[in-house]
Design a protein around this motif. Structure first.
Motif, PDB file in Angstrom:
ATOM      1  N   ARG A 130       2.478  19.882 -20.193  1.00  0.00           N
ATOM      2  CA  ARG A 130       2.287  20.549 -18.892  1.00  0.00           C
ATOM      3  C   ARG A 130       3.296  20.034 -17.881  1.00  0.00           C
ATOM      4  O   ARG A 130       3.472  18.823 -17.716  1.00  0.00           O
ATOM      5  N   LYS A 132       7.221  18.893  -8.381  1.00  0.00           N
ATOM      6  CA  LYS A 132       7.059  17.703  -7.549  1.00  0.00           C
ATOM      7  C   LYS A 132       7.167  18.110  -6.089  1.00  0.00           C
ATOM      8  O   LYS A 132       8.166  18.696  -5.682  1.00  0.00           O
ATOM      9  N   ALA A 164       8.596  11.674 -26.633  1.00  0.00           N
ATOM     10  CA  ALA A 164       9.543  11.717 -25.517  1.00  0.00           C
ATOM     11  C   ALA A 164      10.576  12.825 -25.713  1.00  0.00           C
ATOM     12  O   ALA A 164      11.010  13.467 -24.754  1.00  0.00           O
ATOM     13  N   LEU A 184       8.820  16.113 -24.927  1.00  0.00           N
ATOM     14  CA  LEU A 184       8.508  16.150 -23.502  1.00  0.00           C
ATOM     15  C   LEU A 184       9.744  16.387 -22.644  1.00  0.00           C
ATOM     16  O   LEU A 184       9.746  17.223 -21.734  1.00  0.00           O
ATOM     17  N   THR A 185      10.813  15.649 -22.934  1.00  0.00           N
ATOM     18  CA  THR A 185      11.978  15.756 -22.050  1.00  0.00           C
ATOM     19  C   THR A 185      12.787  17.025 -22.318  1.00  0.00           C
ATOM     20  O   THR A 185      13.328  17.610 -21.386  1.00  0.00           O
ATOM     21  N   TYR A 186      12.861  17.457 -23.564  1.00  0.00           N
ATOM     22  CA  TYR A 186      13.582  18.711 -23.812  1.00  0.00           C
ATOM     23  C   TYR A 186      12.901  19.858 -23.082  1.00  0.00           C
ATOM     24  O   TYR A 186      13.552  20.686 -22.444  1.00  0.00           O
ATOM     25  N   THR A 232      10.836  19.699 -20.481  1.00  0.00           N
ATOM     26  CA  THR A 232      10.933  19.520 -19.029  1.00  0.00           C
ATOM     27  C   THR A 232      12.334  19.818 -18.525  1.00  0.00           C
ATOM     28  O   THR A 232      12.518  20.475 -17.488  1.00  0.00           O
ATOM     29  N   SER A 233      13.335  19.352 -19.263  1.00  0.00           N
ATOM     30  CA  SER A 233      14.706  19.551 -18.819  1.00  0.00           C
ATOM     31  C   SER A 233      15.097  21.029 -18.875  1.00  0.00           C
ATOM     32  O   SER A 233      15.661  21.567 -17.918  1.00  0.00           O
ATOM     33  N   CYS A 287      12.297  19.515  -8.644  1.00  0.00           N
ATOM     34  CA  CYS A 287      12.025  18.492  -9.654  1.00  0.00           C
ATOM     35  C   CYS A 287      10.624  18.724 -10.223  1.00  0.00           C
ATOM     36  O   CYS A 287       9.693  19.077  -9.490  1.00  0.00           O
ATOM     37  N   PHE A 288      10.496  18.558 -11.531  1.00  0.00           N
ATOM     38  CA  PHE A 288       9.212  18.765 -12.198  1.00  0.00           C
ATOM     39  C   PHE A 288       8.846  17.516 -12.985  1.00  0.00           C
ATOM     40  O   PHE A 288       9.708  16.884 -13.587  1.00  0.00           O
ATOM     41  N   ASP A 289       7.563  17.186 -12.976  1.00  0.00           N
ATOM     42  CA  ASP A 289       7.153  16.139 -13.915  1.00  0.00           C
ATOM     43  C   ASP A 289       6.534  16.829 -15.123  1.00  0.00           C
ATOM     44  O   ASP A 289       6.219  18.030 -15.089  1.00  0.00           O
ATOM     45  N   GLY A 290       6.392  16.089 -16.189  1.00  0.00           N
ATOM     46  CA  GLY A 290       5.811  16.649 -17.397  1.00  0.00           C
ATOM     47  C   GLY A 290       4.921  15.612 -18.038  1.00  0.00           C
ATOM     48  O   GLY A 290       5.100  14.412 -17.847  1.00  0.00           O
ATOM     49  N   ARG A 291       3.937  16.090 -18.774  1.00  0.00           N
ATOM     50  CA  ARG A 291       3.080  15.150 -19.521  1.00  0.00           C
ATOM     51  C   ARG A 291       2.725  15.774 -20.858  1.00  0.00           C
ATOM     52  O   ARG A 291       2.742  17.000 -21.007  1.00  0.00           O
ATOM     53  N   VAL A 323      -0.302  16.114 -23.618  1.00  0.00           N
ATOM     54  CA  VAL A 323      -1.733  15.915 -23.870  1.00  0.00           C
ATOM     55  C   VAL A 323      -2.049  16.491 -25.245  1.00  0.00           C
ATOM     56  O   VAL A 323      -1.539  17.549 -25.612  1.00  0.00           O
TER      57      VAL A 323
END
Lengths: 262, 262, 262, 262
Positions: free
Chosen positions: A35, A39, A102, A105-107, A109-110, A133-137, A139
């Motif tokens: 998700r 930000k 990671a 998640l980062t691919y 989000t980026s 800017c976006f954060d991601g997590r 779950v």
């Protein structure tokens, strides 16, 4: 030259630091949900004059960015977005990036982030004032029921927020309430009260609002057959839906998401 | 209305799924390094006609994006970039985002990514053909020595790669070698050999190449006093350096990075 | 006195170190399996003259220790043991020790270990020469199928090992083969071959061996009604079974393990 | 025979479940502390009539069990025990069990647990009424200062608890206070007050109590040369100390723990 040879040796001398990277492989056989959340999008939406309570074009930017993610990552079987957030569901048995948390998640989000910026000008008239800017997590959900409940949670959230926001902005924009007065007016009201308020005071039937505002956006991967296609099986496309996914009807209509048996 | 009440209840019924989010707080008192890498930048650099072996402007885009990250995240004490990668060093005792790993990782990756896209047009003449994508990872280093060795490893990597690439592209672009022939010519050569080749065959003294290509880019946070400033203490700025950080001289000149005593 | 006050302050000054403990809560809604293995039990069994290929009493010690664990930890729904290992299955929704991984793991490992020592003299005539040691690990299985496959894997392992060991020790103890000769004789043989060997050369029908040796030991929690009980519902007891758990028959006979629907 | 072949295949068919085991390798270059705590030792000490406030022999059992752990795991450089807990410090660069967290944790916990039971009869006259149980946890400390602070925290804890317990049991056992009355008498008192109470009412100088009760027990690995030894370098032994480890004097006297330079 001597110096350079020393460096080559130095390179291997330092390589031990690679061993400090820790394994983050995700447990097999669980739904992986990523998700993404904007930000400080409260400020971002003000700076860019988003329409209230919903800015159709800003949502289109989100949807376009999410579509780009689904096109790139084939193991995302469903995405669900609302407001400044988007959830991506990787199928249980995905082996993408060896299930390294990671990496996934980062691919995601980026690519979502860069796509958001690149899609911006297609939908928005005001230029981007600064880099969003976006954060991601990540779950994890072991069962199909868990996954459905997660998505129901997000869709119920759309409803709760949108009904409130619709009433709030009606009071502010049409009745001239201050933000604080509007808050007070709505404090402690139930959904039924807000529905009634919209209908009685503003002649608005909440259920007639665009489904995208009330239900959020579901992205699915579907075969689409268009007249120009040579391939009889059609081609895969990402389709947008604004349906209720809380009820079982949705899952019976799209059995491919959970597998054959729902 | 009844339906809506049901939904409000439904919302709380589904909220249990929040508990599936797992804690990822990072151990206190360790250096937190976040390294970002371009995804498939070999293809990306071809599509956008990057100059070989180094495209100054493409590196400027990277440096500008990294500078944006340092401006936003005040606990990054140093960043080091080369080619399509950038490392950000958070100070050992940072409490940013409560040291939650995914938060730190995705904010940095996302802001770097969006800044890269937004900086692109300032430096590059060719428009972005598609959305670039970066992965990110978190690596933890307990001691100052570990951190220095990590950065030395990345800078030694610049040297090894750039010397090879410089020789390779000289052979291809000036001597008309095919890619394969150039590879064969360089296979098994030591740094000294490549240095010699560049000097003898192309009259190039490798050490005269721009330091950014040979050493990568270090970003530090420094007080800068300019004539127009009212504040005597100056203002904080992000400065670019292209120095050797493997030797202790660098660390003695910038003692603020590791703390007073190096 | 002064010194003491200083210490009280010191105590709180040092308490920050508690924050270095990291959260290890296990994902909800997955089967938690804790498997315990004897450390260097090859040597241990030699030192204590275990009968070969199976020492009934040594297995009884294992079973008694595992029973003690099940009596203490009510959320263990099934345990499976063989040789020097035991697996404990916590039900998916256990909240024992707030699902903290290290707590669950060490309590089970510790209680098994101490119970093993305390049960020893009840079954074994030779005294313990030194303290035995067990390692433990936590493995998570999201689906019922995964759990069944895990247990099938362990039971298939009993079969493979026991058939081999039975043939091996027949050759060594009854035919006077050296260990090496016995290994050579069995190398590359299939199960059918070893079965045949036992029958032809030793007149042994493998399937007539005690089920505990061939199938391992399953511990279940059952209501037991004995004549002396006042309570009509009986009392809960840990029962030992030596059944095939690979086939679905087992799961249909003990539907309480996975829940109502198998 | 057919059935058996099927099983061999079955074995490999189930082996996929091994992949569900997750990597738990500990970050390099950090102190690894494993702390063991007795489970419900309040009840355990009552059942076994431990002397109050300290049972010397019960502490001897703990120390003997911890000594067994240090003899087995050579990378434990120091252990510290008090009451029903023991901490084991693995040196920063240990490669024992490839630094896998669960392996280290369970081996230490298991061996401590079984040794505790086996040592029991050497020190205690009352037989063990039931199997004791210990939990264990892994805590990581990056710096030497962190490690010293951790140990200081535990030793300050001994002081606080022992001073309180000494006063409490004097009131209960010699002055005939009920537990509740004794608690009330001590509520809110500072260390100085309790010291004074012991001296004034019971003629006890707290500092004259055995150091083991006031400081806990430190186990170190030392070379010991005894008259009978043939080897001039002596042999390694585990020695017990009951010193103050909060002050730097301890660390200067035992520089081998942290390395040469303290």
């Amino acid at each position: 030259a001597r110096e350079l040879n020393r460096r080559s040796m130095a390179c291997s001398r330092y390589e031990y630091v690679k061993k400090y990277e820790q394994d983050d492989t995700i447990l097999p056989n669980v739904w992986i949900v990523i998700r993404i959340d904007g930000k400080k999008f409260h400020k971002f939406s003000k700076t860019h004059n988003f329409e209230k309570p919903n800015d159709e074009n800003a949502l289109n930017v989100m949807n376009a960015a999410a579509t780009a993610v689904m096109q790139e990552f084939r193991d995302v079987v469903l995405a669900f977005g609302q407001s400044d957030e988007y959830s991506f569901v990787f199928r249980k048995d995905t082996a993408a990036f060896k299930r390294r948390s990671a990496k996934l998640l980062t691919y995601v989000t980026s690519l979502f982030s860069t796509s958001y910026v690149m899609q911006w000008t297609k939908w928005m008239s005001v230029p981007l004032a600064y880099a969003p800017c976006f954060d991601g997590r990540v779950v994890l959900y072991p069962s199909n029921e868990n996954l459905r409940d997660y998505l129901s949670w997000r869709q119920a959230d759309v409803h709760v927020n949108n009904l409130y926001n619709t009433a709030f902005w009606k009071l502010v924009l049409e009745s001239g309430f201050s933000n604080q007065k509007a808050e007070e007016r709505l404090r402690g009201t139930l959904s039924a009260d807000k529905n009634e308020l919209l209908f009685q005071e503003f002649g608005l039937n909440y259920n007639n609002l665009p489904a995208m505002y009330r239900k959020g956006t579901i992205l699915l991967r579907k075969r689409v057959i268009s007249s120009g296609d040579n391939d009889e099986k059609g081609r895969q496309a990402i389709v947008q839906l604004h349906e209720d996914l809380i009820s079982s009807h949705f899952w019976k209509s799209h059995t491919e998401i959970l597998g054959k048996y729902v």
